[in-house]
Structure formats: C-alpha cells, structure tokens
Scaffold this motif. Structure first.
Motif, PDB file in Angstrom:
ATOM      1  N   GLN A 274       1.540   3.982  -6.849  1.00 41.38           N
ATOM      2  CA  GLN A 274       1.439   2.660  -6.258  1.00 41.38           C
ATOM      3  C   GLN A 274       2.178   1.660  -7.141  1.00 41.38           C
ATOM      4  N   ALA A 275       2.738   0.621  -6.524  1.00 41.81           N
ATOM      5  CA  ALA A 275       3.778  -0.171  -7.193  1.00 41.81           C
ATOM      6  C   ALA A 275       3.321  -1.504  -7.781  1.00 41.81           C
ATOM      7  N   HIS A 276       2.017  -1.797  -7.808  1.00 39.72           N
ATOM      8  CA  HIS A 276       1.614  -3.154  -8.213  1.00 39.72           C
ATOM      9  C   HIS A 276       2.003  -3.491  -9.645  1.00 39.72           C
ATOM     10  N   ALA A 277       2.132  -2.482 -10.526  1.00 37.65           N
ATOM     11  CA  ALA A 277       2.445  -2.728 -11.934  1.00 37.65           C
ATOM     12  C   ALA A 277       3.929  -2.552 -12.235  1.00 37.65           C
ATOM     13  N   SER A 278       4.722  -2.450 -11.188  1.00 45.29           N
ATOM     14  CA  SER A 278       6.158  -2.220 -11.355  1.00 45.29           C
ATOM     15  C   SER A 278       6.931  -3.052 -10.352  1.00 45.29           C
ATOM     16  N   TRP A 279       8.223  -3.113 -10.556  1.00 44.30           N
ATOM     17  CA  TRP A 279       9.140  -3.651  -9.563  1.00 44.30           C
ATOM     18  C   TRP A 279       9.707  -2.475  -8.778  1.00 44.30           C
ATOM     19  N   VAL A 280       9.780  -2.614  -7.473  1.00 41.09           N
ATOM     20  CA  VAL A 280      10.415  -1.583  -6.655  1.00 41.09           C
ATOM     21  C   VAL A 280      11.892  -1.943  -6.560  1.00 41.09           C
ATOM     22  N   VAL A 281      12.712  -1.154  -7.243  1.00 37.66           N
ATOM     23  CA  VAL A 281      14.150  -1.412  -7.252  1.00 37.66           C
ATOM     24  C   VAL A 281      14.849  -0.348  -6.422  1.00 37.66           C
ATOM     25  N   GLN A 282      16.049  -0.681  -5.991  1.00 36.43           N
ATOM     26  CA  GLN A 282      16.846   0.251  -5.202  1.00 36.43           C
ATOM     27  C   GLN A 282      17.924   0.862  -6.100  1.00 36.43           C
ATOM     28  N   LEU A 283      17.939   2.187  -6.159  1.00 34.52           N
ATOM     29  CA  LEU A 283      18.884   2.886  -7.024  1.00 34.52           C
ATOM     30  C   LEU A 283      19.755   3.839  -6.203  1.00 34.52           C
ATOM     31  N   PRO A 284      21.010   4.009  -6.620  1.00 36.51           N
ATOM     32  CA  PRO A 284      21.861   5.015  -5.983  1.00 36.51           C
ATOM     33  C   PRO A 284      21.536   6.401  -6.519  1.00 36.51           C
ATOM     34  N   VAL A 285      21.572   7.399  -5.648  1.00 37.60           N
ATOM     35  CA  VAL A 285      21.405   8.793  -6.067  1.00 37.60           C
ATOM     36  C   VAL A 285      22.488   9.634  -5.405  1.00 37.60           C
ATOM     37  N   ARG A 286      22.715  10.795  -5.997  1.00 39.43           N
ATOM     38  CA  ARG A 286      23.741  11.711  -5.511  1.00 39.43           C
ATOM     39  C   ARG A 286      23.070  12.866  -4.783  1.00 39.43           C
ATOM     40  N   GLU A 287      23.437  13.058  -3.533  1.00 45.52           N
ATOM     41  CA  GLU A 287      22.931  14.179  -2.772  1.00 45.52           C
ATOM     42  C   GLU A 287      23.678  15.462  -3.180  1.00 45.52           C
ATOM     43  N   PRO A 288      23.156  16.643  -2.819  1.00 40.60           N
ATOM     44  CA  PRO A 288      23.806  17.900  -3.237  1.00 40.60           C
ATOM     45  C   PRO A 288      25.273  18.001  -2.858  1.00 40.60           C
ATOM     46  N   ASP A 289      25.667  17.352  -1.755  1.00 43.18           N
ATOM     47  CA  ASP A 289      27.080  17.396  -1.362  1.00 43.18           C
ATOM     48  C   ASP A 289      27.916  16.289  -1.993  1.00 43.18           C
ATOM     49  N   GLY A 290      27.323  15.517  -2.945  1.00 45.29           N
ATOM     50  CA  GLY A 290      28.059  14.473  -3.653  1.00 45.29           C
ATOM     51  C   GLY A 290      28.031  13.120  -2.985  1.00 45.29           C
ATOM     52  N   THR A 291      27.364  13.031  -1.822  1.00 46.10           N
ATOM     53  CA  THR A 291      27.355  11.762  -1.096  1.00 46.10           C
ATOM     54  C   THR A 291      26.252  10.839  -1.614  1.00 46.10           C
ATOM     55  N   LEU A 292      26.379   9.583  -1.245  1.00 44.22           N
ATOM     56  CA  LEU A 292      25.516   8.516  -1.762  1.00 44.22           C
ATOM     57  C   LEU A 292      24.309   8.286  -0.865  1.00 44.22           C
TER      58      LEU A 292
ATOM     59  N   ALA B 256       0.805  -1.218   0.000  1.00 42.42           N
ATOM     60  CA  ALA B 256       0.000   0.000   0.000  1.00 42.42           C
ATOM     61  C   ALA B 256       0.838   1.268   0.000  1.00 42.42           C
ATOM     62  N   GLN B 257       2.132   1.146   0.159  1.00 43.49           N
ATOM     63  CA  GLN B 257       2.988   2.331   0.243  1.00 43.49           C
ATOM     64  C   GLN B 257       3.411   2.768  -1.152  1.00 43.49           C
ATOM     65  N   VAL B 258       3.159   4.024  -1.477  1.00 42.52           N
ATOM     66  CA  VAL B 258       3.493   4.520  -2.806  1.00 42.52           C
ATOM     67  C   VAL B 258       4.994   4.751  -2.922  1.00 42.52           C
ATOM     68  N   VAL B 259       5.475   4.758  -4.156  1.00 41.25           N
ATOM     69  CA  VAL B 259       6.860   5.093  -4.467  1.00 41.25           C
ATOM     70  C   VAL B 259       6.832   6.326  -5.361  1.00 41.25           C
ATOM     71  N   ASN B 260       7.308   7.428  -4.840  1.00 44.13           N
ATOM     72  CA  ASN B 260       7.319   8.678  -5.601  1.00 44.13           C
ATOM     73  C   ASN B 260       5.952   8.983  -6.200  1.00 44.13           C
ATOM     74  N   GLY B 261       4.933   8.861  -5.373  1.00 40.38           N
ATOM     75  CA  GLY B 261       3.592   9.243  -5.790  1.00 40.38           C
ATOM     76  C   GLY B 261       2.839   8.209  -6.582  1.00 40.38           C
TER      77      GLY B 261
END
Length: 481
Positions: free
Chosen positions: A286-304, A279-284
C-alpha cells in the motif's frame, strides 16, 4: 573527464583591486564579517589547513549575508537553458533528429568516439591487451552493417547504465599501477533519460545512442524502445519527484524486480501518478508512505512499458527542483562528501564534472557533461585564462570567487565554497591532489573521493599551483543582453 570542444574561447576582462567582473555582474569582495565566525577548533590531520567545522555546509552558509537569496529564478534558469541548447554544441536535441540519418553521419558519430588509443592499454591484471581482443572489440562496432540510411529508434533508460567508448565491458587501463580509471568508461545515463538509438553492435548486446549530453555505447538491456511521441513525452507533465539526495532507491519488491531497489541519482526527475487510488496496492504494498512514481521498464522483446513503482517518503526527494541559492548548492554538494571517486560515473558514483553537474541538476540547471565542455560553455558567465595571465591576475580572480563558482584546470573542476583565514576553499571529486609540507616537500595525497581542500596550496607539480593551471572560471548567473 575530457571532451574536445568546438567552441572558440570568449575572453572577459579582469578588473583590478576589489571587484572582478564576470560578464556584467560585479563580484564584490567577501563580506567584512567573513572572518567573524566562531573558532573552528584545532586543525584536522593530513589535509592542509582543514578543520572539523569546514566539513559542514552550515559553517560556510553561516558566513554568507545572502545564503538564501536566489542566484537565478526558474524563469532565468529556463532562459539559460534556451541559450545552452542554442549555443552550446555539446548539448544535443534528439527530438530534432531527421526521420532518416545517412550512413556517413552515423559512421562519423561512432568513429569520433570509438577509436583505439595510441597509448598501450592493460587489463585489470596489468597484462597488455592482446591484438586478438582488440580486433574482436573493434569488429563489434559493426561499421560495415550501417545501412544506407538509418531511422532512429527512441527509447528510455530503465536502469543506471554505463556509457562506453566501445561496445564492450572489457576494462582497460593506461597504467599498470591502478585500476580506477577505465579508459573505455565515458559516462552514465539514468532511469528516465531519453535516447535516440542509431546503431547496434554486431553481437546485438550494445546500442549506440545519442542523448542530451553525450553519444556513446550503452548495453541494450538498459534501454527500452518505444513510440517516439511516448518517449519524448515521458515526464513532460507533472506532478514530479526530484531526487535531492546523493542517491535514492525505490522500494524493494519481489513482484517486479525491474523497479525494485532501483538507484536514482541526484537530479533525476520522475512523474508522479497523483490519481493513484489510495486503496490500490503497488507491487504488493500500500502506497500511503511512498510516492507512486511512473518508471520505464524493458519488456522481454526490448519494448517500452511504463509502470508504477514506490519511492518511499524516507528517500530524499522534492516536489520540484530546489531553489538555486548558495545554501542549497552547499547542502547538495556536501551530500556527496566522502563518496568514492568514479571516473566517468564508474562504481555507481561520479567524477568531478559529474559531481558538479548533479549538484546543479538538483536545482534544474543543465550543464555539459565533461570539464572541457563545461569550462568553455558560451551559455555561462565565463572568465578565460591564458598563459599570459600571471599569478597576480589569477590570485585576484580566486580571491573573488563566490559560492557555487566552478574552477577549471585541465581535466578537473572544483566548486568554490568560501574564504577563511586568507584561503579559498573548494569541494571537489578528485582522484588525487598534492601540497607542500612545512619542509617544502610535495605530499601526494590519494584523496580518491569528494573532498574539501584549500585551493591556494594545491600543487599541480613541484613548481606549478592549481591556480597557475586555471583555464576557466564559470559562474551560473543571469546574463545581460
């Protein structure tokens, strides 16, 4: 793509007549039924000998008696990877880097790549690169700023990013007649790729990184740095989604543009957050039609940071690497058919060695990045050719090629897909090509993309065939100790 090899050639013998031995594995003559396929119809225009049916992977798979027989199972692939990492100097284990690296070693790695070509270079308008611009580009290497010892930082690539010869976006060309082959373009890295950062450019916008298959400059905005254990442990545990299409994209999301419509190329493997609450949305969304994958992102200070993102089920992906069979190799290769040629993974596409690498990567098979490294890898079953090998020897080797075999000429690699009507057919990502017409005149073909062609008529010059230029044939097969 070229990359100088430090490996000394290992010579294999060529058998006479019907059997060609590669390592210990006999290659039998093609099956008797190979020419019993339905009539492929009239020839298509322009490409010599091409028929409509040849542009389908199913046509070639139907001609095989063993299209679905595994070439290597997962255990054998793992064993080959162990050989690759132990024996091939072009594969780097960044986890084995020392805690501190001396300045001489950092400088040597950079200058081995970042040395100005001796040939004249031009910009996209055909103008010579001015001396002042060259000085600025070379100054950005910041070689004088290399510390006595460097502590490597570890990071994950967050967006498909170009690997460059120099820390500069400046495109340069050795000819004024074309702007496809940027001589500063080396390769690319993909979301989730692991790197060790050992130097930063003078302007701070570029990082010199070591990755598993290449060392080069990448824009800092494409890398997020973090804890060594976090970086090296990313994706170490499943479940996974492996991208099996030529490319796939994450779902569009205005909530987090960093993971919105992110391009994922064939063979990229991402961890799945299997316990994500339904029931928890991912970026607005709902995830039933997708796979919830984990991705790396860069924060404003360059950290992971590691965040959830949606990979729609409509995108071509698999829960594990594909089985390594002739049918799978054909199907995966043809997913790129017609894609524009991209030297060094330019244009968000790929070149000849990147093309074959990503076909095999979708089955979990590791290959070196460049043709010169792939062609001599000691971890594969190799036949090496020299100037002493005549036309008869080469023709026998070509006649015995099997689906998935990789054929190398200087600067180029092709993948064999089958034999029909006395010709050997290949699929390859190529900038050009030529053959002779009915009058014996050589036709220069601007193929400039993933193409299907016969091998025998292809000409390297007015007198030399591609076959006459073959340096190596590599076969991904189990090796006998």
């Amino acid at each position: 793509m070229f990359l100088a090899s430090r490996h000394t050639s290992r010579r294999h013998g060529l058998a006479l007549a019907l059997v060609l031995c590669i390592g210990s594995a006999p290659v039998l003559a093609r099956p008797a039924a190979a020419d019993d396929a339905p009539d492929p119809g009239p020839a298509l225009p322009y490409i010599i000998g091409l028929h409509e049916a040849y542009l389908s992977p199913g046509y070639w798979a139907a001609r095989l008696p063993d299209a679905d027989t595994p070439i290597l199972d997962r255990r054998q692939i793992d064993a080959q990877h162990a050989r690759m990492r132990a024996e091939d100097p072009h594969i780097q284990d960044i986890a084995a880097l020392p805690a501190s690296i001396p300045a001489s070693q950092v400088r040597s790695a950079i200058t081995a790549l970042s040395h100005w070509p001796s040939r004249p270079l031009h910009d996209i308008h055909g103008n010579a690169i001015p001396a002042a611009l060259r000085q600025d580009i070379e100054a950005n290497l910041a070689l004088d700023a290399i510390a006595t010892t460097t502590v490597p930082q570890y990071g994950l690539v967050v967006h498909r990013g170009a690997l460059r010869t120099f820390p500069a976006r400046q495109r340069v060309f050795s000819s004024t007649e074309g702007t496809d082959i940027d001589r500063f373009q080396e390769s690319a890295l993909f979301p989730g790729d692991k790197v060790a950062v050992v130097h930063r450019s003078a302007d701070g916008a570029w990082l010199f990184v070591h990755s598993e298959r290449y060392s080069a400059w990448i824009e800092a905005r494409h890398v997020a740095t973090g804890n060594r254990e976090t970086v090296l442990g990313y994706g170490a545990q499943g479940p996974y989604r492996v991208i099996t299409g030529a490319v796939a994209h994450t779902a569009y999301t205005p909530e987090d543009p960093r993971v919105s419509r992110l391009q994922l190329d064939m063979g990229v493997r991402l961890p799945v957050l299997a316990d994500w609450p339904p029931a928890q949305v991912v970026n607005g969304q709902q995830a039933h039609a997708s796979w919830v994958v984990q991705l790396p992102v860069r924060e404003p200070d360059g950290t992971l940071s590691l965040v959830p993102a949606l990979l729609p089920r409509s995108q071509d992906s698999s829960s594990e690497y594909l089985p390594l069979t002739p049918r799978v190799l054909l199907q995966q290769a043809y997913k790129f058919l017609g894609e524009r040629y991209g030297w060094g993974h330019d244009y968000d596409t790929r070149d000849c060695s990147g093309f074959v690498s990503e076909i095999y990567r979708s089955a979990g098979v590791l290959l070196p990045r460049n043709t010169s490294a792939q062609g001599v890898s000691p971890a594969l079953d190799r036949i090496a050719f020299t100037d002493k090998d005549g036309a008869a020897t080469r023709d026998r080797a070509v006649a015995a090629l099997q689906v998935g075999d990789l054929v190398y000429i200087p600067g180029h690699v092709m993948m064999a897909i089958g034999h029909v009507e006395g010709r050997t057919w290949v699929i390859h990502d190529t900038a050009g090509g030529s053959w002779k017409d009915a009058d014996g005149q050589r036709i220069q073909a601007h193929l400039n993309g993933v193409s299907v062609t016969p091998l025998e008529p292809m000409m390297a010059s007015d007198e030399l065939r591609y076959i006459d230029r073959i340096t190596n044939i590599q076969r991904i097969r189990a090796q006998t100790p």
